[in-house]
Design a protein around this motif. Structure first.
Motif, short mmCIF file in Angstrom:
data_model
loop_
_atom_site.label_atom_id
_atom_site.label_comp_id
_atom_site.label_asym_id
_atom_site.label_seq_id
_atom_site.Cartn_x
_atom_site.Cartn_y
_atom_site.Cartn_z
N LEU A 1 0.83 -1.21 0.00
CA LEU A 1 0.00 0.00 0.00
C LEU A 1 0.86 1.26 0.00
O LEU A 1 0.54 2.24 -0.67
N THR A 2 1.95 1.22 0.74
CA THR A 2 2.87 2.37 0.76
C THR A 2 3.45 2.61 -0.62
O THR A 2 3.50 3.75 -1.09
N MET A 3 3.84 1.54 -1.30
CA MET A 3 4.37 1.67 -2.65
C MET A 3 3.32 2.23 -3.61
O MET A 3 3.61 3.14 -4.40
N LEU A 4 2.10 1.70 -3.54
CA LEU A 4 1.03 2.16 -4.42
C LEU A 4 0.64 3.61 -4.12
O LEU A 4 0.32 4.38 -5.03
N ASP A 5 0.70 3.99 -2.85
CA ASP A 5 0.41 5.36 -2.45
C ASP A 5 1.46 6.31 -3.03
O ASP A 5 1.14 7.36 -3.57
N LYS A 6 2.72 5.92 -2.94
CA LYS A 6 3.81 6.75 -3.48
C LYS A 6 3.72 6.89 -5.00
O LYS A 6 4.15 7.89 -5.55
N GLU A 7 3.15 5.88 -5.65
CA GLU A 7 2.95 5.91 -7.10
C GLU A 7 1.64 6.61 -7.49
O GLU A 7 1.26 6.61 -8.65
N ASN A 8 0.94 7.16 -6.48
CA ASN A 8 -0.34 7.85 -6.68
C ASN A 8 -1.41 6.97 -7.33
O ASN A 8 -2.22 7.45 -8.12
N LYS A 9 -1.43 5.71 -6.94
CA LYS A 9 -2.44 4.79 -7.46
C LYS A 9 -3.59 4.59 -6.49
O LYS A 9 -4.62 4.05 -6.85
#
Length: 67
Positions: free
Chosen positions: A40-48
């Motif tokens: 989730l942190t990765m997806l949040d950083k990718e603005n997804k």
């Protein structure tokens, strides 16, 4: 399960439900909360998506106008 596959599954769940919780992801995918939180942190950083303390929201162009 590979990172990309997990993240695709999380995004698919968001497409279907619009918002989900970590517990719902855990129950559905059978993976640990720490793994989910990393994804989730990765997806949040990718603005997804938008990660909040108790739920996750699908990110859409409309949401950009709200913030």
């Amino acid at each position: 399960m590979l990172v990309e596959k997990r993240q695709q599954m999380i995004l698919k769940m968001l497409e279907e439900r619009k918002s989900i919780t970590v517990s719902e992801i855990k129950d559905s995918l059978g993976i640990s909360e720490s793994t989910i939180r990393r994804d989730l942190t990765m997806l949040d950083k990718e603005n997804k998506l938008i990660k909040a303390d108790s739920f996750i929201l699908k990110l859409s162009p409309y949401l950009y106008t709200l913030f």
